[in-house]
Design a protein around this motif. Structure first.
Motif, PDB file in Angstrom:
ATOM      1  N   ARG A 195     -49.088  82.222  32.728  1.00  0.00           N
ATOM      2  CA  ARG A 195     -48.822  81.301  33.845  1.00  0.00           C
ATOM      3  C   ARG A 195     -47.513  81.658  34.553  1.00  0.00           C
ATOM      4  N   ASP A 227     -50.502  81.823  26.822  1.00  0.00           N
ATOM      5  CA  ASP A 227     -50.900  81.134  28.061  1.00  0.00           C
ATOM      6  C   ASP A 227     -49.701  80.896  28.974  1.00  0.00           C
ATOM      7  N   GLN A 246     -59.236  79.320  31.212  1.00  0.00           N
ATOM      8  CA  GLN A 246     -58.365  79.586  30.061  1.00  0.00           C
ATOM      9  C   GLN A 246     -59.019  80.642  29.195  1.00  0.00           C
TER      10      GLN A 246
END
Length: 194
Positions: free
Chosen positions: A104, A100, A175
């Motif tokens: 990002r 993640d 997500q």
């Protein structure tokens, strides 16, 4: 009768009596012997039946014991197989935030700026390499593009009006979700059209 006649007749009587007794004694034991033999034959037949029943019960018990052993062996094999498949589950959950964060970082980097070109390429290669590595171990991304909400693998966090999408269709992914060998380890958090 004279004494001699008396003695003779007593002798005859005494001679006759043992012979008759012997015949009676020989005749009497035969029925008793036959009864004993038939009783023994009946007892033998009874014991043979009990033996056959015991053999049958033992055979059935052996079959049940073998089946139980096979079932236990199969359960143990399944448990070991599951342990192998899903031993990485906790480790995988710890790796997901790293993925993640790399995503990002890629999103927040200015891709149009030529000074960041090397950084963007490095992040892209690192993310691709990381995803390829975790895929080798059974971790896969849940597809959310152009798909309907599946409550088994998606978690809807919001619903929005969208004329371009059908009701229940995924509009945006907040997500990403992941599976490990087909088992859900994290649902995809999505926004769904009303």
């Amino acid at each position: 009768m004279t004494e001699q006649d008396k003695n003779t007749s007593e002798n005859e009587t005494s001679i006759d009596t043992p012979a008759e007794d012997t015949i009676e004694q020989e005749a009497a034991p035969q029925p008793n012997l036959e009864e004993q033999l038939s009783a023994k034959d009946a007892r033998i037949a009874e014991l043979e039946q009990a033996l056959q029943l015991a053999k049958k019960n033992e055979s059935e018990a052996m079959i049940r014991a073998r089946a139980e052993i096979d079932n236990v062996r199969k359960r143990v094999e399944q448990d070991v197989d599951k342990a192998r498949k899903f031993a990485l589950e906790k480790f995988s959950n710890e790796l997901l935030p790293v993925i993640d964060n790399l995503e990002r970082a890629l999103e927040s980097t200015d891709k149009a700026n030529p000074e960041h070109k090397a950084t963007v390429e490095g992040l892209e290669l690192t993310l691709k390499s990381f995803l390829d590595t975790v895929k080798k171990f059974g971790i896969e991304v849940i597809n959310t593009e152009d798909s309907q909400l599946n409550p088994d693998v998606h978690q809807a966090i919001s619903m929005v009006e969208s004329p371009e999408h059908q009701s229940g269709q995924i509009v945006n992914t907040i997500q990403k979700g992941y599976t490990l060998n087909g088992r859900l380890i994290r649902p995809a958090m999505v926004i769904v059209a009303k």
